[in-house]
Design a protein around this motif. Structure first.
Motif, PDB file in Angstrom:
ATOM      1  N   ASN A  52      -2.384   3.264  -4.838  1.00  5.58           N
ATOM      2  CA  ASN A  52      -2.989   2.238  -3.992  1.00  5.58           C
ATOM      3  C   ASN A  52      -3.394   1.017  -4.798  1.00  5.58           C
ATOM      4  O   ASN A  52      -3.186  -0.113  -4.359  1.00  5.58           O
ATOM      5  N   SER A  55      -0.203  -0.808  -5.750  1.00  4.72           N
ATOM      6  CA  SER A  55       0.376  -1.481  -4.586  1.00  4.72           C
ATOM      7  C   SER A  55      -0.411  -2.734  -4.239  1.00  4.72           C
ATOM      8  O   SER A  55       0.166  -3.771  -3.925  1.00  4.72           O
ATOM      9  N   ASN A  58       0.315  -5.499  -6.684  1.00  4.07           N
ATOM     10  CA  ASN A  58       1.655  -6.068  -6.514  1.00  4.07           C
ATOM     11  C   ASN A  58       1.861  -6.694  -5.145  1.00  4.07           C
ATOM     12  O   ASN A  58       2.928  -7.229  -4.866  1.00  4.07           O
ATOM     13  N   SER A  60       2.197  -5.170  -2.285  1.00  3.37           N
ATOM     14  CA  SER A  60       3.107  -4.400  -1.433  1.00  3.37           C
ATOM     15  C   SER A  60       2.374  -3.215  -0.836  1.00  3.37           C
ATOM     16  O   SER A  60       1.315  -2.817  -1.303  1.00  3.37           O
ATOM     17  N   ALA A  62       1.695   0.698   0.093  1.00  6.05           N
ATOM     18  CA  ALA A  62       1.839   1.975  -0.605  1.00  6.05           C
ATOM     19  C   ALA A  62       2.962   2.768   0.022  1.00  6.05           C
ATOM     20  O   ALA A  62       3.192   2.690   1.223  1.00  6.05           O
TER      21      ALA A  62
END
Length: 66
Positions: A52, A55, A58, A60, A62
């Motif tokens: 998490n 993500s 980044n 994005s 998960a």
């Protein structure tokens, strides 16, 4: 947030701050069939938290379990 003993020991192990006695406790627990599930759950919580955080960093979503 209150961590279980398993989570506390896993976190200490990962951060290399575990004492000899705590390591012995962890190793004893993971050889016990009933305790192994508790420690597996603690590791799953830790790795899901990492996923998490990664993500979120980044930008994005998960990955979903299939």
């Amino acid at each position: 947030m209150s961590f279980s003993r398993a989570e506390t020991l896993i976190n200490k192990l990962i951060s290399n701050k575990i004492s000899e006695g705590e390591l012995a406790e962890l190793l004893t627990a993971i050889t016990d069939e009933e305790e192994r599930k508790v420690y597996a759950d603690a590791l799953e919580i830790y790795f899901n938290r990492l996923l998490n955080e990664n993500s979120s960093a980044n930008g994005s979503a998960a990955p979903k379990d299939s």
